[in-house]
Design an enzyme around this catalytic site. Structure first.
Site, mmCIF file in Angstrom:
data_model
loop_
_atom_site.group_PDB
_atom_site.id
_atom_site.type_symbol
_atom_site.label_atom_id
_atom_site.label_comp_id
_atom_site.label_asym_id
_atom_site.label_seq_id
_atom_site.Cartn_x
_atom_site.Cartn_y
_atom_site.Cartn_z
ATOM 1 N N GLU A 1 9.709 2.410 10.562
ATOM 2 C CA GLU A 1 10.795 3.388 10.350
ATOM 3 C C GLU A 1 10.133 4.748 10.239
ATOM 4 O O GLU A 1 9.301 4.965 9.353
ATOM 5 C CB GLU A 1 11.572 3.054 9.073
ATOM 6 C CG GLU A 1 12.395 1.781 9.163
ATOM 7 C CD GLU A 1 13.504 1.837 10.201
ATOM 8 O OE1 GLU A 1 13.892 2.934 10.628
ATOM 9 O OE2 GLU A 1 13.958 0.759 10.613
ATOM 10 N N LYS B 1 0.884 -1.180 0.000
ATOM 11 C CA LYS B 1 0.000 0.000 0.000
ATOM 12 C C LYS B 1 0.920 1.228 0.000
ATOM 13 O O LYS B 1 1.441 1.634 1.032
ATOM 14 C CB LYS B 1 -0.874 -0.016 1.261
ATOM 15 C CG LYS B 1 -2.220 0.661 1.140
ATOM 16 C CD LYS B 1 -2.218 2.108 0.703
ATOM 17 C CE LYS B 1 -1.891 3.084 1.819
ATOM 18 N NZ LYS B 1 -1.652 4.463 1.287
ATOM 19 N N GLU C 1 10.381 17.499 13.580
ATOM 20 C CA GLU C 1 10.762 17.198 12.199
ATOM 21 C C GLU C 1 10.018 18.139 11.255
ATOM 22 O O GLU C 1 8.792 18.237 11.303
ATOM 23 C CB GLU C 1 10.405 15.748 11.870
ATOM 24 C CG GLU C 1 10.851 15.346 10.482
ATOM 25 C CD GLU C 1 10.475 13.924 10.130
ATOM 26 O OE1 GLU C 1 9.283 13.571 10.292
ATOM 27 O OE2 GLU C 1 11.351 13.174 9.679
ATOM 28 N N CYS D 1 14.025 11.140 5.647
ATOM 29 C CA CYS D 1 14.024 10.906 7.095
ATOM 30 C C CYS D 1 15.418 11.113 7.654
ATOM 31 O O CYS D 1 15.574 11.460 8.820
ATOM 32 C CB CYS D 1 13.523 9.511 7.383
ATOM 33 S SG CYS D 1 14.391 8.290 6.430
HETATM 34 P P1 NAD Z 1 2.530 8.938 6.653
HETATM 35 O O1 NAD Z 1 2.773 8.301 7.971
HETATM 36 O O2 NAD Z 1 1.488 9.959 6.558
HETATM 37 O O3 NAD Z 1 2.162 7.838 5.575
HETATM 38 C C1 NAD Z 1 2.974 6.703 5.353
HETATM 39 C C2 NAD Z 1 2.116 5.583 4.812
HETATM 40 O O4 NAD Z 1 1.197 5.155 5.819
HETATM 41 C C3 NAD Z 1 1.249 5.996 3.610
HETATM 42 O O5 NAD Z 1 1.194 4.931 2.687
HETATM 43 C C4 NAD Z 1 -0.111 6.224 4.249
HETATM 44 O O6 NAD Z 1 -1.173 6.084 3.347
HETATM 45 C C5 NAD Z 1 -0.116 5.129 5.293
HETATM 46 N N1 NAD Z 1 -1.070 5.329 6.404
HETATM 47 C C6 NAD Z 1 -1.530 6.501 6.927
HETATM 48 N N2 NAD Z 1 -2.410 6.251 7.929
HETATM 49 C C7 NAD Z 1 -2.499 4.902 8.062
HETATM 50 C C8 NAD Z 1 -3.221 4.032 8.922
HETATM 51 N N3 NAD Z 1 -4.046 4.493 9.873
HETATM 52 N N4 NAD Z 1 -3.075 2.708 8.770
HETATM 53 C C9 NAD Z 1 -2.237 2.205 7.839
HETATM 54 N N5 NAD Z 1 -1.531 2.972 6.983
HETATM 55 C C10 NAD Z 1 -1.651 4.309 7.098
HETATM 56 O O7 NAD Z 1 3.966 9.477 6.175
HETATM 57 P P2 NAD Z 1 4.307 10.274 4.838
HETATM 58 O O8 NAD Z 1 3.807 11.659 5.015
HETATM 59 O O9 NAD Z 1 3.914 9.495 3.636
HETATM 60 O O10 NAD Z 1 5.915 10.263 4.892
HETATM 61 C C11 NAD Z 1 6.656 11.207 5.592
HETATM 62 C C12 NAD Z 1 7.159 10.637 6.897
HETATM 63 O O11 NAD Z 1 7.879 9.426 6.658
HETATM 64 C C13 NAD Z 1 8.162 11.530 7.600
HETATM 65 O O12 NAD Z 1 7.830 11.624 8.963
HETATM 66 C C14 NAD Z 1 9.492 10.832 7.438
HETATM 67 O O13 NAD Z 1 10.438 11.068 8.434
HETATM 68 C C15 NAD Z 1 9.096 9.407 7.395
HETATM 69 N N6 NAD Z 1 10.098 8.596 6.708
HETATM 70 C C16 NAD Z 1 10.883 7.775 7.458
HETATM 71 C C17 NAD Z 1 11.860 7.001 6.866
HETATM 72 C C18 NAD Z 1 12.715 6.086 7.696
HETATM 73 O O14 NAD Z 1 13.270 5.152 7.147
HETATM 74 N N7 NAD Z 1 12.831 6.308 8.993
HETATM 75 C C19 NAD Z 1 12.041 7.041 5.486
HETATM 76 C C20 NAD Z 1 11.224 7.882 4.733
HETATM 77 C C21 NAD Z 1 10.237 8.644 5.363
#
Ligand code: NAD
Length: 478
Positions: A246, A172, A380, A280
């Site tokens: 992550e 997803k 962040e 990230c």
């Molecule tokens: P997000 O948490 O909003 O979304 C990530 C994924 O989770 C998306 O596919 C989203 O549709 C899904 N999602 C959202 N709500 C959900 C739920 N209730 N149940 C299941 N899935 C759900 O994050 P984003 O805005 O897409 O990405 C940015 C964030 O990701 C930043 O905080 C960044 O630091 C982090 N990030 C971390 C790493 C790492 O390896 N630590 C790498 C890249 C990005």
């Protein structure tokens, strides 16, 4: 125009409820539509993955590895095109997207090779006649939930290890990178038996939530925000299934008094400003020893001012737009908070180039004299914003670096081995570097953080095997 669909049980499945996707660099440009899947699509995808699991597990590692080699070859033949799809959809400069596509290919090759490497141990038994050993067993149907900021690499770096160790997957992707995910699937999904790889597009609160709640899902691998990660951890813990999350970072660079300042400036520019700061592992704090503060500040400000911002498909562009209107607003709010709390805004802040007003552009922004406890030093931002904090000693620098809830990556610039070793020992971060930027950990090395950044499991390299397998201990007496 692309109309991206779900891929379930070896077939493309049309989803009627749809959402438009626009180019973040030019809002009037419609790129296509994505399906907004609900519970019925998620159920079908998980059932397909669960049904395919037995056959996939029985195929064996060498055969699975050979299919991953085929997937690598197909992606390799489409690197330029994939880079363009990703850049148009999420705004990262084309050169960076191309690097990411090449990384996805390398990841597939790495895990394809894993199919030929030994797994498990032979362990001495009390009885000399007995044979005691461990095998690694796959978990079953695994949910892969990914963010938009590495639309090519992250889905592949989760899928490849899941598949080689014998799991099937339901992916997803983020709403903001679903066209890219669908293109990856168009290219590689037909290589695998039906049901082994499945794609459901849709909202996190809808498709994502249905996926993590599904009783046939045996593990969840998630990258994204700390808030959603916490929700996933809670759900998985309740069901007693494996999960890895992550999440965010607030990654510091420490510049010691004996640092090579030119090297440090280049690393901060690259770490903070590439991908418009949407990594990230991006550098978002620079903690500088007072002895070199003025010299470092002047050099960094000159470099940041000179960065070329523009169309991410233009090869000369260093900085493209951020991904969406909501991210744009969030970052601009942080810039306002930074100034209001007393930090000195020395570069950026307001977008001077009116030609870019049509996209979600934020100018590269540099603050100085940011207090350790300021909001922009603690939270962040996920945008092209970096703050300098001057301190008196290395001990104070390390203490400031650690005074945040996150612990993903961190760097020090120094020519003193003792300073480097003290930093490596004291810093609270999962990935630590000396004289290198905070972003860009190699794919064969473990990736992950401590504190609020990660669930403490590791991705990439052989570390991925720990997550995607169970250990079975076997003792055989003749
Ligand atoms: P997000 O948490 O909003 O979304 C990530 C994924 O989770 C998306 O596919 C989203 O549709 C899904 N999602 C959202 N709500 C959900 C739920 N209730 N149940 C299941 N899935 C759900 O994050 P984003 O805005 O897409 O990405 C940015 C964030 O990701 C930043 O905080 C960044 O630091 C982090 N990030 C971390 C790493 C790492 O390896 N630590 C790498 C890249 C990005």
């Amino acid at each position: 125009m692309t109309d991206a669909q779900d891929y379930i049980g070896g077939n493309w499945v049309e989803v009627t409820s749809r959402r438009q996707v626009r180019n973040p660099a030019r809002q009037q440009e419609v790129l296509g539509t994505i399906g907004l899947s609900g519970e019925s699509e998620v159920n079908a995808a998980v059932e397909a993955a669960a049904e395919a699991f037995r056959g996939w597990k029985k195929l064996g590692m060498v055969a699975r590895g050979n299919l991953l080699f085929q997937a690598a070859a197909v992606l390799d033949a489409h690197v330029d095109e994939l880079a363009e799809v990703a850049t148009r959809e999420m705004g990262k400069p084309w050169g960076e997207s191309r690097g990411e596509a090449l990384r996805a290919v390398a990841i597939l090759r790495y895990y394809a090779g894993e199919g030929y490497r030994p797994v498990g141990d032979v362990i001495p038994a009390a009885s000399a006649q007995a044979l005691q050993y461990t095998v690694r067993e796959p978990l079953g149907a695994v949910a892969v939930i990914t963010p938009w900021n590495f639309p090519l690499a992250i889905p592949v770096w989760k899928m490849a290890p899941a598949l080689i160790y014998g799991n099937t997957v339901v992916v997803k992707p983020a709403e903001w990178s679903s066209l890219t995910a669908a293109r990856i699937f168009e290219l590689i999904a037909p290589i695998f038996p039906p049901g082994v790889v499945n794609l459901v597009l849709g909202l996190g609160t809808d498709a994502g939530e249905a996926l993590i709640q599904h009783p046939q899902i045996q593990a969840i691998s998630f990258t994204g925000s700390t808030t959603v990660g916490a929700r996933i951890a809670e759900t998985a813990t309740r069901r007693n299934i494996k999960y890895q999350t992550e999440m965010g970072g607030k990654n510091p660079v420490i510049v010691a008094a004996d640092a090579n300042l030119d090297l440090a400036v280049e690393a901060v520019v690259s770490g903070a400003m590439r991908s418009a700061g949407q990594k990230c592992t991006a550098t978002s704090r620079v903690i500088v020893l007072e002895a070199v503060h003025q010299a470092f500040r002047d050099k960094l400000a000159a470099r940041v001012r000179a960065l070329k911002q523009g169309d991410p498909l233009d090869p000369d562009t260093f900085l493209g737009p951020v991904v969406s209107a909501s991210q744009h607003q969030k970052i601009m709010d942080y810039i306002a908070v930074g100034a209001r709390e007393g930090a000195e805004l020395i570069v950026g802040g307001d977008l001077a180039d009116t030609a870019l007003k049509d996209g979600f552009y934020i100018p590269p922004t540099l603050f100085d004299r940011v207090s350790e406890t300021a909001t922009i030093a603690q939270e962040e931002i996920f945008g092209p914003v970096v703050g300098i904090t001057p301190v008196a000693t290395i001990d104070a620098a390390i203490a400031a670096a650690n005074r945040v809830r996150y612990g993903l990556s961190a760097s020090v610039f120094t020519q003193n081995l003792q300073t480097a070793l003290t930093f490596v020992e004291e810093i609270e971060a999962g990935m630590v570097r000396v004289n290198d930027e905070t972003a860009g950990v190699e794919l064969q090395a473990p990736f992950g953080g401590v504190k609020a950044s990660s669930s403490h499991s590791r991705e990439q390299g052989r570390a991925a095997m720990e997550f995607y397998t169970h250990v079975k201990t076997v003792a055989i007496k003749p």
